[in-house]
Design an enzyme around this catalytic site. Structure first.
Site, PDB file in Angstrom:
ATOM      1  N   GLU A  86      42.570  44.678  42.611  1.00  0.00           N
ATOM      2  CA  GLU A  86      42.484  43.864  43.877  1.00  0.00           C
ATOM      3  C   GLU A  86      43.745  43.337  44.378  1.00  0.00           C
ATOM      4  OE1 GLU A  86      39.893  40.276  44.042  1.00  0.00           O
ATOM      5  OE2 GLU A  86      38.434  41.400  42.764  1.00  0.00           O
ATOM      6  N   GLU A 102      37.313  38.704  36.765  1.00  0.00           N
ATOM      7  CA  GLU A 102      37.994  37.595  36.928  1.00  0.00           C
ATOM      8  C   GLU A 102      37.608  36.423  35.847  1.00  0.00           C
ATOM      9  OE1 GLU A 102      38.513  36.457  40.991  1.00  0.00           O
ATOM     10  OE2 GLU A 102      40.175  37.791  41.046  1.00  0.00           O
TER      11      GLU A 102
END
Ligand code: BGP
Length: 490
Positions: free
Chosen positions: A388, A184
């Site tokens: 995710e 991320e």
């Protein structure tokens, strides 16, 4: 005709975790502290204090830090992988904790005990035919690199990173095919300490870390990270042509909808999307996008770059885009977007009726996943990997020691249906890794109580519990979905 109407046969079904949220053993076998070891939740200020005598930041490890023991995956991984294999996992994502391999980060030689741990872990996955998907840095930069060097604000980090990556690539050659570089990474602008691994080592204000860090400095760190990313891709190609390198981004906030069809709201949504796209443009297209250059121009600065950097970045783009998706958001002109680990949030979306239960209350928007996949496919034309997606629930065992988590099943079911639609739309989707197949420490809040797993772990927020693993009802359900290659979705 190559029209796809279902999940491909080689679809990578599985789950994902991160070392710092599950391993525990935070100082075992030579490991030193990393950035998340000084956190009781990433949304809180890290436990660091400024020592004015030596003019340095230092960790302040008072009280209980849930991630220091976590679910002790470090010692339980065999038992846990056996359960993943029972569910039929084709892939399992975890991270290498950088500070197990290079404890401080700037050593010349790696820590053998750390290398051996991951070697055993990957062997265990391969034993079951589970493909390891390995994040090289999941909010796990060695703390010493921040306190001593300022982390990624310092160009030296590139060389420390490459020593680490080179060591890992060579050691696990033939065992690991899929690597993700920085988890991320677009969160560097929101949580710079943990996501970006940056620290202001000459602060004016010392109440909070990074109080004085500017966007200019973050762009500088981003540039060093982009160089490191490109060098990583280059290195992978040299060491093993079979390795595939992915960018990893938090892309919930790319599923941003304008609050109305007023042109200014639509433009606000597009500009917010640009903020999420910056690293994808850099890592996938190998270019600095115009909207970033405009910001530099209007502020009269730009990151320092070496002569060959841009060529390096352009010639070494990633093989695929891996991302997290939890929820969509809504923006109107002038809206100040807030953020948490699930993505951004702005105005309420009156069309979304389902939310995860209190206290987290994340909007549930499966269609956002289809929209996002198509958006990425249209812009980047690279394979996509959902690494995710999941739902955290506050769960307790019932009288029969069972957990009936139909809410979770419905959540996954509805997202997978939209994912299948995206495949029908022509998106190339490599796999779906459910976030948190076993209960782990929540990244944002640092609690155990926010449980994502198909497997319950007996551990509470105060650190009590036997660490016993038990199957929730979703365990058998997910197994059936995998076994039927998605045919049994409702
Ligand atoms: C992502 C992180 C994960 C994970 C997830 C869920 O941002 O990459 O590490 O934890 O969010 O967030 P949380 O654990 O705060 O519910």
């Amino acid at each position: 005709m190559d029209y796809k109407h279902s999940f491909p046969q080689n679809f990578l079904w599985g789950g994902a975790v991160a070392a710092n949220q599950c391993e525990g053993a935070y100082l075992e076998d030579g490991k030193d502290l990393n950035v998340t070891d000084v956190s009781k939740g990433l949304l809180k200020e890290p436990a660091m204090h400024w020592n004015s005598e030596i003019h340095k930041w230092e960790p302040k490890l008072d009280g209980y830090f849930p991630s220091h023991e976590a679910i002790d995956f470090y010692h339980h991984y065999k038992e846990d992988l056996k359960l993943m294999s029972e569910m039929g996992f084709k892939a399992f994502r975890t991270s290498i904790s950088w500070s197990r391999i290079f404890p401080k980060g700037d050593e010349l030689e790696p820590n053998e005990a750390g290398l051996q741990f991951y070697s055993d872990l990957f062997d265990e996955m391969n034993k079951y035919g589970i493909e390891p998907v390995v994040t090289l840095s999941h909010y796990e930069t060695p703390l010493y690199l921040l306190t001593e060097y300022g982390g990624w604000l310092n160009e030296k980090l590139i060389q420390f990173w490459l020593r680490y990556v080179n060591t890992v690539f060579n050691r696990y050659k033939g065992k690991v095919k899929y690597y993700l570089t920085f988890n991320e990474i677009n969160n560097i602008f929101k949580i710079p300490f943990a996501a970006g691994g940056v620290l202001d080592i000459n602060p004016i204000h010392t109440e909070k870390v990074n109080q004085d860090i500017t966007r200019k400095e973050l762009y500088q760190a981003a540039h060093y990270i982009a160089v490191a990313n490109a060098e990583t891709v280059k290195l992978a190609r040299k060491i093993d042509a079979n390795m595939k390198i992915g960018a990893m981004l938090s892309l919930s906030s790319l599923a941003t909808y304008p609050a109305t069809c007023a042109p200014k709201d639509v433009l606000a949504a597009q500009q917010f999307q640009h903020q999420q796209m910056f690293f994808i443009d850099l890592f996938c297209k190998g270019i600095y996008p115009g909207y970033a250059k405009r910001e530099w121009f209007e502020n009269d600065w730009k990151p320092l770059m070496k002569e060959n950097d841009l060529k390096l970045i352009r010639n070494n783009t990633v093989d695929f885009i891996a991302f997290s998706y939890y929820k969509s958001c809504v923006i109107s002109e002038g809206e100040i977007m807030k953020t948490d680990t699930g993505g951004a949030y702005g105005a309420n979306n009156p069309y979304i009726k389902d939310y995860s239960p209190e206290p987290w209350r994340w909007p549930i928007d499966p269609i956002g996943l289809r929209y996002l996949c198509n958006f990425l496919n249209d812009h980047y034309n690279k394979p996509l990997f959902i690494v995710e997606n999941g739902i955290g629930l506050d769960e307790v065992l019932d009288q029969d020691n069972k957990i009936n988590d139909t809410f979770r099943q419905k959540y996954i079911n509805n997202h997978l249906i939209q994912l299948r639609e995206a495949i029908c739309d022509g998106c190339e989707i490599m796999g779906y890794l459910y976030w948190g197949p076993i209960d782990i420490i929540s990244a944002g809040t640092g609690v155990m109580r926010k449980r994502y797993g198909f497997i319950y772990v007996d551990k509470d927020d105060a650190g009590n519990g036997t660490l016993k693993r038990s199957k929730k009802q979703s365990f058998a359900w997910y197994k059936d979905i995998i076994q039927s290659n998605g045919e049994n979705l409702k």
